[in-house]
Design an enzyme around this catalytic site. Structure first.
Site, PDB file in Angstrom:
ATOM      1  N   LYS A  13       0.914  -1.015  -0.044  1.00  0.00           N
ATOM      2  CA  LYS A  13      -0.146  -0.117  -0.028  1.00  0.00           C
ATOM      3  C   LYS A  13       0.731   1.278  -0.021  1.00  0.00           C
ATOM      4  O   LYS A  13       0.459   2.158  -0.714  1.00  0.00           O
ATOM      5  CB  LYS A  13      -0.918  -0.004   1.263  1.00  0.00           C
ATOM      6  CG  LYS A  13      -2.013  -0.937   1.277  1.00  0.00           C
ATOM      7  CD  LYS A  13      -2.737  -0.513   2.491  1.00  0.00           C
ATOM      8  CE  LYS A  13      -2.254  -0.500   3.884  1.00  0.00           C
ATOM      9  NZ  LYS A  13      -1.592  -1.558   4.496  1.00  0.00           N
ATOM     10  N   ARG A  84      -9.233   0.559   8.731  1.00  0.00           N
ATOM     11  CA  ARG A  84      -8.807  -0.736   8.837  1.00  0.00           C
ATOM     12  C   ARG A  84      -9.555  -1.695   9.693  1.00  0.00           C
ATOM     13  O   ARG A  84      -9.351  -2.898   9.796  1.00  0.00           O
ATOM     14  CB  ARG A  84      -7.430  -0.782   9.875  1.00  0.00           C
ATOM     15  CG  ARG A  84      -6.097  -0.611   8.912  1.00  0.00           C
ATOM     16  CD  ARG A  84      -4.974  -0.365   9.938  1.00  0.00           C
ATOM     17  NE  ARG A  84      -3.889  -1.125   9.557  1.00  0.00           N
ATOM     18  CZ  ARG A  84      -2.858  -0.530   9.013  1.00  0.00           C
ATOM     19  NH1 ARG A  84      -2.719   0.723   8.765  1.00  0.00           N
ATOM     20  NH2 ARG A  84      -1.730  -1.384   8.723  1.00  0.00           N
ATOM     21  N   ARG A 123      11.977  -5.776   4.698  1.00  0.00           N
ATOM     22  CA  ARG A 123      11.770  -4.461   4.371  1.00  0.00           C
ATOM     23  C   ARG A 123      12.684  -3.492   5.210  1.00  0.00           C
ATOM     24  O   ARG A 123      12.794  -3.722   6.443  1.00  0.00           O
ATOM     25  CB  ARG A 123      10.128  -3.891   4.687  1.00  0.00           C
ATOM     26  CG  ARG A 123       9.862  -2.602   4.602  1.00  0.00           C
ATOM     27  CD  ARG A 123       8.553  -2.357   4.478  1.00  0.00           C
ATOM     28  NE  ARG A 123       7.675  -2.246   5.731  1.00  0.00           N
ATOM     29  CZ  ARG A 123       6.448  -2.229   5.920  1.00  0.00           C
ATOM     30  NH1 ARG A 123       5.767  -1.574   5.096  1.00  0.00           N
ATOM     31  NH2 ARG A 123       5.895  -2.272   6.973  1.00  0.00           N
ATOM     32  N   ARG A 156      11.831  -1.298  10.756  1.00  0.00           N
ATOM     33  CA  ARG A 156      10.955  -0.888  11.778  1.00  0.00           C
ATOM     34  C   ARG A 156      10.680  -1.661  12.943  1.00  0.00           C
ATOM     35  O   ARG A 156      10.838  -2.901  12.703  1.00  0.00           O
ATOM     36  CB  ARG A 156       9.381  -0.790  11.047  1.00  0.00           C
ATOM     37  CG  ARG A 156       9.180   0.723  10.069  1.00  0.00           C
ATOM     38  CD  ARG A 156       7.925   0.701   9.389  1.00  0.00           C
ATOM     39  NE  ARG A 156       6.807  -0.048   9.862  1.00  0.00           N
ATOM     40  CZ  ARG A 156       5.749   0.174   9.540  1.00  0.00           C
ATOM     41  NH1 ARG A 156       5.530   0.877   8.153  1.00  0.00           N
ATOM     42  NH2 ARG A 156       4.614  -0.395   9.870  1.00  0.00           N
ATOM     43  N   ARG A 167       0.289  -8.520  13.472  1.00  0.00           N
ATOM     44  CA  ARG A 167      -0.417  -7.692  12.505  1.00  0.00           C
ATOM     45  C   ARG A 167      -1.140  -8.244  11.527  1.00  0.00           C
ATOM     46  O   ARG A 167      -2.367  -8.007  11.511  1.00  0.00           O
ATOM     47  CB  ARG A 167       0.817  -6.726  12.051  1.00  0.00           C
ATOM     48  CG  ARG A 167       1.199  -5.686  12.848  1.00  0.00           C
ATOM     49  CD  ARG A 167       2.759  -5.291  12.254  1.00  0.00           C
ATOM     50  NE  ARG A 167       2.527  -4.091  11.258  1.00  0.00           N
ATOM     51  CZ  ARG A 167       3.381  -3.956  10.558  1.00  0.00           C
ATOM     52  NH1 ARG A 167       4.514  -4.528  10.420  1.00  0.00           N
ATOM     53  NH2 ARG A 167       3.338  -3.065   9.287  1.00  0.00           N
TER      54      ARG A 167
HETATM   55  P1  AMP Z   1       1.356   0.878   8.835  1.00  0.00           P
HETATM   56  O1  AMP Z   1       2.430   1.627   8.508  1.00  0.00           O
HETATM   57  O2  AMP Z   1      -0.015   1.109   7.861  1.00  0.00           O
HETATM   58  O3  AMP Z   1       1.648  -0.865   8.743  1.00  0.00           O
HETATM   59  O4  AMP Z   1       0.883   1.218  10.205  1.00  0.00           O
HETATM   60  C1  AMP Z   1       1.715   0.628  11.352  1.00  0.00           C
HETATM   61  C2  AMP Z   1       0.952   0.740  12.844  1.00  0.00           C
HETATM   62  O5  AMP Z   1       0.113   1.973  12.916  1.00  0.00           O
HETATM   63  C3  AMP Z   1      -0.243  -0.290  12.708  1.00  0.00           C
HETATM   64  O6  AMP Z   1       0.364  -1.607  13.147  1.00  0.00           O
HETATM   65  C4  AMP Z   1      -1.039   0.326  14.013  1.00  0.00           C
HETATM   66  O7  AMP Z   1      -0.587   0.230  15.282  1.00  0.00           O
HETATM   67  C5  AMP Z   1      -1.189   1.929  13.583  1.00  0.00           C
HETATM   68  N1  AMP Z   1      -2.142   2.010  12.583  1.00  0.00           N
HETATM   69  C6  AMP Z   1      -1.891   2.304  11.294  1.00  0.00           C
HETATM   70  N2  AMP Z   1      -3.259   2.645  10.611  1.00  0.00           N
HETATM   71  C7  AMP Z   1      -4.252   2.530  11.716  1.00  0.00           C
HETATM   72  C8  AMP Z   1      -5.544   2.600  11.809  1.00  0.00           C
HETATM   73  N3  AMP Z   1      -6.183   2.853  10.535  1.00  0.00           N
HETATM   74  N4  AMP Z   1      -6.211   2.164  12.806  1.00  0.00           N
HETATM   75  C9  AMP Z   1      -5.450   1.933  13.827  1.00  0.00           C
HETATM   76  N5  AMP Z   1      -4.032   1.869  14.115  1.00  0.00           N
HETATM   77  C10 AMP Z   1      -3.194   2.174  13.004  1.00  0.00           C
END
Ligand code: AMP
Length: 210
Positions: A13, A84, A123, A156, A167
């Site tokens: 994404k 999400r 990554r 990360r 996740r």
């Molecule tokens: P990402 O970079 O999109 O993989 O997001 C990293 C982390 O941010 C996730 O594992 C969640 O802890 C938090 N996060 C990102 N988007 C959301 C969302 N829409 N709702 C809640 N937590 C989020």
């Protein structure tokens, strides 16, 4: 053009969002990036967010809803990482209605678990500009250094094996209801996220006529 990008962590994404913004000249709203920025600042909120993120859990809906509303603009955007879960999807619908925003397309990038594990564990991201690399499929020219800004590449905290598993579990639990919600809205599109990034980009841009 207003695009909602949906997919598991590691579905690509973030990479597609960056490329789509470049092509369409629209804003990238990546919730994960916004939350990580807040964590970096070390604020009280940042510390609270980190507690969830390091465990691979979702940040509470009411916290992220405020963040999203403050970042949406009606001109055009790629929304990456929101919604999400079903509650977030309904909240977003409400924000759109309130602000007279009509999104154009919801894109589901689907991938299998093994692909996710392989992608996330290899990554690396730039600490400075957030550019995304993969040690095998998309390596930087110089090891550990960002091609774009010469920043340091890091893994990360939530790309460590135990957190990746969590996740994925969270995604599996929440995703079906989100997909069902958007399928009823007739702006639903799916692409195979196991392909390489160029093919995925081509598939998306072709389907949205850009
Ligand atoms: P990402 O970079 O999109 O993989 O997001 C990293 C982390 O941010 C996730 O594992 C969640 O802890 C938090 N996060 C990102 N988007 C959301 C969302 N829409 N709702 C809640 N937590 C989020």
């Amino acid at each position: 053009m207003k695009i909602i990008l949906f997919g598991a962590p590691g579905s690509g994404k973030g990479t597609q969002a960056a490329d789509l913004c470049g092509r369409l000249k629209i804003a990238k709203i990546s919730l994960g990036d916004i939350l990580r920025e807040e964590v970096k600042k070390g604020t009280g909120l940042g510390k609270e967010l980190k507690g969830y993120m390091d465990k691979g859990l979702l940040v509470p809906d009411e916290v992220v809803a405020k963040v999203i509303e403050g970042n949406l603009n009606s001109k055009g955007f790629v929304l990456d990482g929101y919604p999400r879960n079903l509650n977030q999807a309904k909240t977003l619908d409400g924000i759109f209605k309130k602000n007279n925003i009509n999104y154009d397309v919801f894109v589901n990038i689907y991938v299998d678990e093994q692909t996710i594990i392989n992608r996330l564990s290899k990554r690396r991201v730039c600490k400075q500009c957030g550019a995304i690399y993969h040690l095998v499929n998309m390596p930087p020219q110089k090891e550990g250094i960002c091609d774009k800004c010469a920043g340091a590449l890091i893994q990360r905290d939530d790309d460590k094996p135990e957190v990746i598993k969590k996740r994925w579990e969270v995604f599996q639990k929440e995703s079906k209801q989100v997909l069902d919600f958007y399928k009823t809205q007739k702006k639903f599109l799916e692409v195979d996220g196991c392909e390489n990034k160029e093919k995925i980009f081509e598939a998306i841009t072709k389907k949205i006529g850009q």
